[in-house]
Scaffold this active site. Structure first.
Site, PDB file in Angstrom:
ATOM      1  N   TYR A 128       8.382 -11.668 -11.873  1.00 14.89           N
ATOM      2  CA  TYR A 128       8.945 -12.845 -12.543  1.00 14.89           C
ATOM      3  C   TYR A 128      10.422 -12.664 -12.880  1.00 14.89           C
ATOM      4  CZ  TYR A 128       4.079 -14.092 -12.850  1.00 14.89           C
ATOM      5  OH  TYR A 128       2.781 -14.387 -12.530  1.00 14.89           O
ATOM      6  N   HIS A 161      -3.037 -21.250 -10.546  1.00 13.61           N
ATOM      7  CA  HIS A 161      -2.249 -20.015 -10.572  1.00 13.61           C
ATOM      8  C   HIS A 161      -0.753 -20.311 -10.663  1.00 13.61           C
ATOM      9  CE1 HIS A 161      -3.211 -15.780 -10.459  1.00 13.61           C
ATOM     10  NE2 HIS A 161      -2.083 -15.553  -9.826  1.00 13.61           N
ATOM     11  N   HIS A 220      -2.103  -7.961 -17.014  1.00 16.19           N
ATOM     12  CA  HIS A 220      -1.744  -7.112 -15.879  1.00 16.19           C
ATOM     13  C   HIS A 220      -2.006  -5.648 -16.222  1.00 16.19           C
ATOM     14  CE1 HIS A 220       1.233 -10.227 -14.000  1.00 16.19           C
ATOM     15  NE2 HIS A 220      -0.003 -10.411 -13.600  1.00 16.19           N
ATOM     16  N   ARG A 255       0.047 -20.456 -14.183  1.00 13.35           N
ATOM     17  CA  ARG A 255       0.142 -19.079 -14.701  1.00 13.35           C
ATOM     18  C   ARG A 255       1.541 -18.520 -14.425  1.00 13.35           C
ATOM     19  NH1 ARG A 255      -2.920 -14.399 -15.987  1.00 13.35           N
ATOM     20  NH2 ARG A 255      -2.478 -12.548 -14.728  1.00 13.35           N
ATOM     21  N   LYS A 310     -10.073  -9.424 -15.429  1.00  9.20           N
ATOM     22  CA  LYS A 310     -10.555  -8.633 -14.303  1.00  9.20           C
ATOM     23  C   LYS A 310     -11.164  -7.320 -14.797  1.00  9.20           C
ATOM     24  CE  LYS A 310      -7.411 -10.369 -10.726  1.00  9.20           C
ATOM     25  NZ  LYS A 310      -6.352  -9.993  -9.754  1.00  9.20           N
ATOM     26  N   ARG A 370      -6.044 -16.975 -16.056  1.00  3.35           N
ATOM     27  CA  ARG A 370      -6.490 -17.246 -14.694  1.00  3.35           C
ATOM     28  C   ARG A 370      -7.578 -18.327 -14.701  1.00  3.35           C
ATOM     29  NH1 ARG A 370      -6.445 -11.560 -15.330  1.00  3.35           N
ATOM     30  NH2 ARG A 370      -4.910 -10.486 -14.019  1.00  3.35           N
TER      31      ARG A 370
END
Length: 296
Positions: free
Chosen positions: A277, A242, A268, A245, A171, A147
């Site tokens: 995806y 992004h 994730h 990404r 995150k 990210r």
């Protein structure tokens, strides 16, 4: 049916933005006009869940609004009823059991593999520190799928050239180790040597990606870099960090990578976030089928 007190509450007590106040006022006006003109309901206590549902259906079918727009209007009505219940002007909230229309998920946009190859093999980067930095940023995005916030916070000690890995702080401060290839390793080596030459005493806080003055690079600058170079190779609507990404994940999947491995690399928390995806791959399969099958 009075809602001016609610608008005053938003404006003076909650101090929401003028734009939001105007939108809520317009949405409530439309809602009450529908109740009075279409359903002949004039008292707030008489409004039931099915009446609000009828308004939602009319917007979707008669006005042909998108689900996202309808949900925004519905949010205004929900907020209004919560307020009226709070000040005890009504005894029940008919929006509580109302389901919002489902907003169709948009497939992530990504750059074609041949266009990414064109970017790194044919597009010239300036023979300066900034040119090398920009190329390293773009290649690192594509090599790791990280990210923007993760890239900006990379420090010298996070890169391990001896085993081609990088430590990424994602995150909720979750760390992950992501591998990269020999080509990326060579580029990082070259960039870090140039970084050392340019800033003999080191950059501030040891950040890898910096401005010409050695300050930590900021998001807007990276957006400009990414957009500048993606503009040269693709015409897709979104050209942002992004998107690279998404491109990284889609290309891995298209080339046979395991979905769980992609999940781990991207950081994730659940497989559901990564499964989006697979839709891109299915669309690619459909395209290949149409082009190749004699009876497609």
């Amino acid at each position: 049916m009075n809602y001016t007190d609610f608008i005053d509450y938003l404006r003076y007590e909650k101090r929401v933005s003028p734009h939001t106040v105007t939108a809520y006022e317009r949405d409530l006006s439309q809602f009450f006009s529908f109740l009075q003109e279409k359903l002949e309901i004039y008292q707030l206590e008489d409004v039931q869940t099915e009446d609000i549902r009828a308004w939602v259906i009319s917007m979707l079918e008669d006005e042909e609004l998108q689900a996202k727009s309808v949900n925004r209007k519905l949010s205004a009505v929900r907020a209004f009823y919560r307020y009226k219940l709070k000040i005890k002007e009504i005894s029940h909230n008919p929006t509580l059991v109302l389901r919002a229309p489902k907003v169709p998920k948009k497939l992530p946009q990504y750059v074609d593999q041949k266009d990414m190859a064109h970017l790194f093999e044919d597009v010239p980067f300036e023979n300066t520190f900034e040119g090398l930095r920009d190329r390293t940023i773009l290649e690192l995005f594509y090599a790791t799928g990280m990210r923007l916030s993760e890239l900006l916070n990379i420090k010298t000690q996070d890169i391990h050239l001896q085993d081609n890995t990088i430590k990424i702080l994602g995150k909720r401060n979750k760390e992950r180790i992501v591998p990269f290839g020999n080509r990326m390793s060579e580029l990082l080596t070259s960039y870090m040597e140039n970084l050392q030459k340019k800033f003999n005493e080191g950059t501030k806080n040891n950040y890898i990606f910096v401005t010409a003055n050695g300050d930590q690079l900021y998001p807007k600058a990276v957006y400009r870099i990414v957009r500048k170079y993606l503009d040269m190779v693709t015409t897709i609507d979104k050209r942002s960090p992004h998107v690279i990404r998404h491109t990284f994940a889609t290309h891995l999947l298209n080339n046979g990578a395991d979905l769980n491995a992609i999940k781990t690399i991207l950081g994730h928390s659940s497989l559901a976030a990564t499964q989006v995806y697979t839709h891109n791959s299915i669309e690619q399969l459909k395209s290949i089928y149409k082009q190749a099958h004699p009876r497609a």
